[in-house]
Design a protein around this motif. Sequence first.
Motif, PDB file in Angstrom:
ATOM      1  N   TRP A 259       1.039  -1.261   0.380  1.00  0.00           N
ATOM      2  CA  TRP A 259      -0.114  -0.524   0.007  1.00  0.00           C
ATOM      3  C   TRP A 259       1.188   1.492   0.270  1.00  0.00           C
ATOM      4  N   LEU A 260       1.745   1.714   1.123  1.00  0.00           N
ATOM      5  CA  LEU A 260       2.286   2.749   1.095  1.00  0.00           C
ATOM      6  C   LEU A 260       3.815   2.892  -0.243  1.00  0.00           C
ATOM      7  N   SER A 261       4.265   1.612  -0.895  1.00  0.00           N
ATOM      8  CA  SER A 261       4.855   1.931  -2.232  1.00  0.00           C
ATOM      9  C   SER A 261       4.356   2.013  -2.894  1.00  0.00           C
TER      10      SER A 261
ATOM     11  N   VAL B 117       2.286   5.690  -2.115  1.00  0.00           N
ATOM     12  CA  VAL B 117       2.994   6.922  -1.578  1.00  0.00           C
ATOM     13  C   VAL B 117       4.260   7.155  -1.749  1.00  0.00           C
TER      14      VAL B 117
END
Lengths: 258, 285
Positions: free
Chosen positions: B18-20, B23
């Motif tokens: 998700w963060l990769s 974001v």
Amino acid sequence: MLKRHISKVLLLLVYIYLYTPIFILIGNSFNASKYGLKWNGFTTKWYELLWNNDTLLQAAFNSITIAVFASSIAVAIGTLGAVALFKHQFKGKKFISGLLFVVMMSPDIVMAISLLALFIILGLELGFVTLLISHITFCIPFVVITVYSRLSNFDNAILEAGKDLGATEATIFKRIILPIAKPAIIASWLLSFTLSLDDVIVSSFVTGPSFEVLPLKIYSMVKVGVSPEVNALATMMILISISFVIAAALINKSDKSV
Amino acid sequence: MNNSSMFKRFSIGILLVWLSVFVLLPNLMIIVTSFLTRDDANLISLTFTLDNYVRLFDPLYFKVLTHSVYMASIATFICLIIGYPFAYTISQLPKKIRPILLFLIIVPFWTNSLIRTYGIKVLLAKKGLLNALLLNLHIIDEPLRMMYTEFAVIFALVYILLPFMILPLYSSIEKIDKSLIEAAKDLGASKFTTFLKVELPLTLPGIIAGMLLVFLPAMGMFYIADLVGGAKNLLIGNTIKTQFLNIRDWPFGSAASITLTVFMAGLLFFYYKVGKSIKNRGNNA
């Protein structure tokens, strides 16, 4: 003696400063005068107008839908992540904390344009899905930090004991970690919900005309001029936010007795 | 592979992915975009240029940039002037009432800031409450024009961001070891000297944290400038928004936001350094 008074006056003035605009809005939502500059008597007609304003109600419904989904998904991902960060040493732990830090510290507007760029490149139509993804993203770090700090107050030995007694990872999660983290999980859900409901900056970039949300609707109404329905709406939103914050505070407080 | 390591992998994997994707990747894209050229048909064309950064120094944008830094700085300074004595006073009060007073600071912070900005608009209007009050007190003879001025923007920024100053200040003031103050007193220091030589240096991390938490978001809050500032008092956030949504010059908008981010990162790094040097001083003493 005088000094004490000065500091008390300071406290009072700051509270007046913080609360006056809020009370003006609440007062004006019951004010018969359209421009809200003079008190023209009590009325509930703005609430009636609000109730009959279909586009506004639709936007409110959209906002609440997004807030419910975004906070639930963010809580699920964030809680699992916080538990993993708490329990394990693994490669990429620093990488994850670094990215969480980036989300927390980068200005909303930078996050908004970067997500917009991503969605355009991916060819996603701006609307429900893009808005949901964005809201989940800015809620996640918040959940991770709340749950993580709750867990770090606890003795690791309980987990060891569970393991020694033969519990699987999933059982430990369900029977030990979840009950411990429950207050933090609920609190972070409530706070994510308000974060999502109140966001203006990110939402104005990542949603399209097909899916209007409340803050943007309010933004355009307020920009054009005075519209007393906004006061009524604002009053209701303030009440919702305040009751959620109080609930979150009470739940978080009760955890200390565990 | 057993069940437990599956579970662990799943928990870490989902957050990591998700963060990769949402974001890291978008931020990298913005960095790349800021070095590309604008293209009317496809938004951007893949030609490397530094032109977007050079254009930030174009007087037209540079003025907005400096004015925005100026307004954010004044707002930060006012927050500090109000926030410090405020947090200090609260920390001196009995432990029982402190949580309630702090809670009252947090409540407005959780209510929609757009709505509160609208409240400011009503307060500062020509026939608004503040003018009425000043007229009744005979401080002024005719209503002041407060809306759509620099004053209104700074007033609203302070209003929205004050809690961000008070909370870190309070936590750093509250943490001071009372025996240090006693010691200073015993050694004959006046109250003022004690404050200057003991309390102020010890609360410096809180002061800087508060200043960052006010200054950084202040520059992005385009809706505040939009609602109370008028066309002459824009923030960097307004420039970025216009470039992206209206003019559709993404490379230039990206360059502006990268500049904002780099500026911020610099301030954060400074904060980290100051915090470290204070810690070291404490250890050496």
